[in-house]
Write a protein that holds these residues in place. Structure first.
Motif, PDB file in Angstrom:
ATOM      1  N   GLU A   1       0.808  -1.212   0.000  1.00 35.14           N
ATOM      2  CA  GLU A   1       0.000   0.000   0.000  1.00 35.14           C
ATOM      3  C   GLU A   1       0.848   1.272   0.000  1.00 35.14           C
ATOM      4  N   ASN A   2       2.054   1.196   0.570  1.00 34.00           N
ATOM      5  CA  ASN A   2       2.935   2.368   0.607  1.00 34.00           C
ATOM      6  C   ASN A   2       3.723   2.564  -0.696  1.00 34.00           C
TER       7      ASN A   2
ATOM      8  N   GLY B   1      11.872  -2.671  -3.735  1.00 37.42           N
ATOM      9  CA  GLY B   1      12.127  -1.605  -4.690  1.00 37.42           C
ATOM     10  C   GLY B   1      11.106  -0.490  -4.570  1.00 37.42           C
ATOM     11  N   GLY B   2      11.497   0.656  -5.074  1.00 34.65           N
ATOM     12  CA  GLY B   2      10.620   1.821  -5.069  1.00 34.65           C
ATOM     13  C   GLY B   2      11.275   2.941  -5.848  1.00 34.65           C
ATOM     14  N   SER B   3      10.901   4.172  -5.558  1.00 42.63           N
ATOM     15  CA  SER B   3      11.473   5.319  -6.264  1.00 42.63           C
ATOM     16  C   SER B   3      12.966   5.476  -5.982  1.00 42.63           C
ATOM     17  N   PHE B   4      13.466   4.856  -4.928  1.00 41.15           N
ATOM     18  CA  PHE B   4      14.882   4.912  -4.561  1.00 41.15           C
ATOM     19  C   PHE B   4      15.734   3.931  -5.352  1.00 41.15           C
ATOM     20  N   GLY B   5      15.108   3.011  -6.083  1.00 40.68           N
ATOM     21  CA  GLY B   5      15.826   1.968  -6.809  1.00 40.68           C
ATOM     22  C   GLY B   5      15.408   0.607  -6.291  1.00 40.68           C
ATOM     23  N   GLU B   6      16.354  -0.339  -6.275  1.00 38.73           N
ATOM     24  CA  GLU B   6      16.058  -1.691  -5.800  1.00 38.73           C
ATOM     25  C   GLU B   6      17.224  -2.211  -4.973  1.00 38.73           C
ATOM     26  N   VAL B   7      16.904  -2.862  -3.864  1.00 40.91           N
ATOM     27  CA  VAL B   7      17.905  -3.502  -3.011  1.00 40.91           C
ATOM     28  C   VAL B   7      17.605  -4.996  -2.997  1.00 40.91           C
TER      29      VAL B   7
END
Length: 178
Positions: free
Chosen positions: A18-19, A47-53
């Motif tokens: 949801e986030n 992952g998200g707007s920061f990239g992927e870990v």
């Protein structure tokens, strides 16, 4: 004469929370093996707007970012890591012109992929010890800050690429090292 094949079965799953974060997992199972290692890659990611870990047993940043000559599949092509010019079946650099080999294939590591910034994209990974398929037990398995004789240890891998379309020409350039 030598005929070769590499049969693998891939399992993956992901969901978007949801986030807005995406979480997932990937497992690569060797379908045919005479070795003890049945699982080739296994990792979880967020992952998200920061990239992927990613965390788990997968390739280092350099090998993950490596571009090859376009082919129909990774099994057939002049620059494929699975293509071998030698009748003797010599693996690695001596048997192929592939350039995408890492220092510690599928070891347990943490890996970061950046989002794209004006066509630039980078990745970084850290591998404490050249270990694969390990878990935390009282017998001391798992990654360690030790350097066993002949073993790669404390590996940092960095890679960067730039991609841009110039009308009908698609330019991809990159560099990396471990």
């Amino acid at each position: 004469y030598v005929f070769k094949q590499d049969v693998e079965i891939n399992f993956s799953g992901k969901t978007t929370l949801e986030n807005g974060l995406t979480v997932g997992a990937y497992i690569e199972l060797n379908a045919q093996t005479d070795e003890e290692d049945q699982i080739d890659k296994v990792y979880a990611y967020v992952g998200g707007s920061f990239g992927e870990v990613r965390f788990g047993d997968n390739e280092e940043a350099y090998a993950e970012f490596c571009y090859q000559v376009p082919t129909a599949s990774e099994l057939f092509g002049a620059d494929s890591p699975n293509f071998n010019f030698s009748n003797a079946g010599i693996p690695g650099y001596a048997g192929t012109n592939g350039t995408c080999y890492g220092m510690d294939d599928n070891s347990t590591r943490i890996l970061y992929f950046s989002p794209s910034f004006s066509g630039f994209h980078f990745a970084a990974s850290f591998t404490p010890d050249d270990t694969e398929d390990t878990r935390n037990t009282t017998q001391g398995a798992g990654t360690r800050f030790t350097n066993d004789e002949g073993q790669n240890s404390e590996n940092l891998s960095l890679a960067v690429s730039f991609q841009h379309d110039f009308n009908a020409v698609n330019l991809i350039i990159g560099a990396g090292g471990t």
